[in-house]
Design an enzyme around this catalytic site. Structure first.
Site, PDB file in Angstrom:
ATOM      1  CG  ASP A  19      57.456  30.018  32.358  1.00  0.00           C
ATOM      2  OD1 ASP A  19      57.195  31.224  32.121  1.00  0.00           O
ATOM      3  OD2 ASP A  19      58.519  29.635  32.877  1.00  0.00           O
ATOM      4  N   GLY A  20      54.911  31.683  30.365  1.00  0.00           N
ATOM      5  CA  GLY A  20      54.961  32.544  29.178  1.00  0.00           C
ATOM      6  C   GLY A  20      56.318  32.525  28.502  1.00  0.00           C
ATOM      7  CD  GLN A  24      51.402  33.576  41.839  1.00  0.00           C
ATOM      8  OE1 GLN A  24      52.202  34.488  41.808  1.00  0.00           O
ATOM      9  NE2 GLN A  24      50.663  33.250  40.770  1.00  0.00           N
ATOM     10  CG  HIS A  35      43.286  45.904  33.713  1.00  0.00           C
ATOM     11  ND1 HIS A  35      42.693  45.742  34.938  1.00  0.00           N
ATOM     12  CD2 HIS A  35      44.302  45.013  33.655  1.00  0.00           C
ATOM     13  CE1 HIS A  35      43.309  44.762  35.591  1.00  0.00           C
ATOM     14  NE2 HIS A  35      44.282  44.310  34.836  1.00  0.00           N
ATOM     15  CG  ASP A  59      56.274  43.765  41.647  1.00  0.00           C
ATOM     16  OD1 ASP A  59      56.138  44.757  40.931  1.00  0.00           O
ATOM     17  OD2 ASP A  59      55.599  43.575  42.678  1.00  0.00           O
ATOM     18  CG  ASP A  97      48.651  42.089  33.383  1.00  0.00           C
ATOM     19  OD1 ASP A  97      49.252  42.801  34.211  1.00  0.00           O
ATOM     20  OD2 ASP A  97      47.468  41.751  33.528  1.00  0.00           O
TER      21      ASP A  97
HETATM   22  N1  AG3 Z   1      50.485  43.306  37.552  1.00  0.00           N
HETATM   23  C1  AG3 Z   1      51.500  44.226  38.008  1.00  0.00           C
HETATM   24  C2  AG3 Z   1      51.423  44.496  39.439  1.00  0.00           C
HETATM   25  C3  AG3 Z   1      52.640  45.090  40.030  1.00  0.00           C
HETATM   26  C4  AG3 Z   1      52.298  45.592  41.377  1.00  0.00           C
HETATM   27  N2  AG3 Z   1      53.405  45.619  42.252  1.00  0.00           N
HETATM   28  C5  AG3 Z   1      53.301  45.762  43.583  1.00  0.00           C
HETATM   29  N3  AG3 Z   1      52.147  45.901  44.167  1.00  0.00           N
HETATM   30  N4  AG3 Z   1      54.379  45.759  44.280  1.00  0.00           N
HETATM   31  C6  AG3 Z   1      49.144  43.632  37.744  1.00  0.00           C
HETATM   32  C7  AG3 Z   1      48.191  42.612  37.209  1.00  0.00           C
HETATM   33  C8  AG3 Z   1      46.897  43.219  36.846  1.00  0.00           C
HETATM   34  N5  AG3 Z   1      46.266  42.533  35.797  1.00  0.00           N
END
Ligand code: AG3
Length: 286
Positions: A137-138, A31, A62, A158, A155
């Site tokens: 990969d989880g 990414q 968190h 999207d 965690d």
């Molecule tokens: N993980 C979920 C973030 C989702 C946010 N989505 C968006 N901005 N469209 C967050 C990781 C934090 N440790």
């Protein structure tokens, strides 16, 4: 000259944050990774154009993804954390002395490297002796685990791009298997507000309901995520998220939180009527 970062929350809505400067930009195997400095939110991490965390509001996410299950389960020793390369979940988990072992499974090593360098507030406890980082990969990691963990925290990003597999029936089934008989799984559950997010949310809930005997959803207010209204999933084999909350035991720890309190914990499971309706749709017609 003004510099602004924008994330499209729908094709018709965007959130723009004024930027002082871009601290990092790179393309990993998985990414695009960006880190910005902003006057309002401090530093913030963006993956593939989506805000993952900002220094100003990350405590909400968190604290809510960690302290809710920790205040329910009476004896967490071994934890699996999937995603979370920024270290925010780890920082909160390391506040609990009874946790003996944490496996952190992050697909993208570059995310961890970048967060160590630019986001010390979340990555500060990644070197704790109890933390074992695995770059994998989880979805694959959890396939081979059985009856091993007290708690699994998902965690993820999207449900598109590298995080997609972490919203599948196969993954939730494997998490169930990887948990001990009284284990809990908590996941980030998207937002109920905009249509595309709500669809993702319902799909995830349906699959979790099919995989776990107890499955409840709770909410928090996260200003920089789409709509600011965010959900988490609490899935469990034995403990109920509210009836088994031990507020006294948690308060005796005297942890210094900014968002989470046991009172808020109870309230977080009281959802707006339209969200209850969305979730009930997939619970009933499974
Ligand atoms: N993980 C979920 C973030 C989702 C946010 N989505 C968006 N901005 N469209 C967050 C990781 C934090 N440790």
């Amino acid at each position: 000259m003004e510099l602004w970062f924008s994330e499209l929350h729908t094709p018709n809505v965007k959130l723009s944050v004024k930027v002082d400067k871009q601290l990092y930009s790179g393309q990993s195997e998985f990414q695009r990774i960006d880190v910005f400095q902003s006057p309002e939110f401090g530093r913030f991490l963006v993956l593939d154009g989506y805000v993952m965390l900002t220094e100003k509001d990350e405590f909400i996410y968190h604290e809510m993804i960690v302290h809710v299950p920790m205040a329910v389960h009476p004896g967490v020793k071994k934890v699996l954390v999937i995603g979370a390369g920024d270290g925010g979940v780890i920082r909160e988990l390391t506040k609990y002395p009874e946790i003996e072992h944490i496996d952190l499974v992050e697909i993208d090593e570059q995310v961890v490297q970048v967060c160590r360098e630019f986001l010390p507030r979340t990555s500060c406890k990644l070197d704790d002796d109890r933390v074992h980082i695995c770059y994998e990969d989880g979805l694959k990691f959890v396939r081979f685990k059985e009856n091993e963990y007290d708690l699994i925290i998902v965690d993820s990003t999207d449900p598109f791009g590298p995080g997609e597999g972490l919203f599948t029936k196969e993954f939730y089934g494997n998490c169930y298997k990887a948990l001990k008989e009284d284990g809990i799984m908590v996941n980030q559950h998207e937002s109920p507000f905009y249509e595309a997010d709500a669809t993702a949310c319902m799909r995830a809930h349906k699959r979790i309901v099919e995989s776990f005997p107890i499955s409840r959803v709770y909410q928090a207010h996260i200003p920089t995520y789409p709509s600011g209204h965010w959900l988490f999933g609490f899935a469990s084999k034995k403990y109920h998220p509210v009836h088994d909350l031990d507020a006294e035991r948690w308060l005796e720890r005297e942890l210094d939180t900014l968002y989470y309190t046991p009172k808020l914990h109870e309230g977080a499971f009281c959802l707006p009527a339209y969200v209850e309706k969305l979730l009930r749709k997939v619970e009933v017609h499974g």
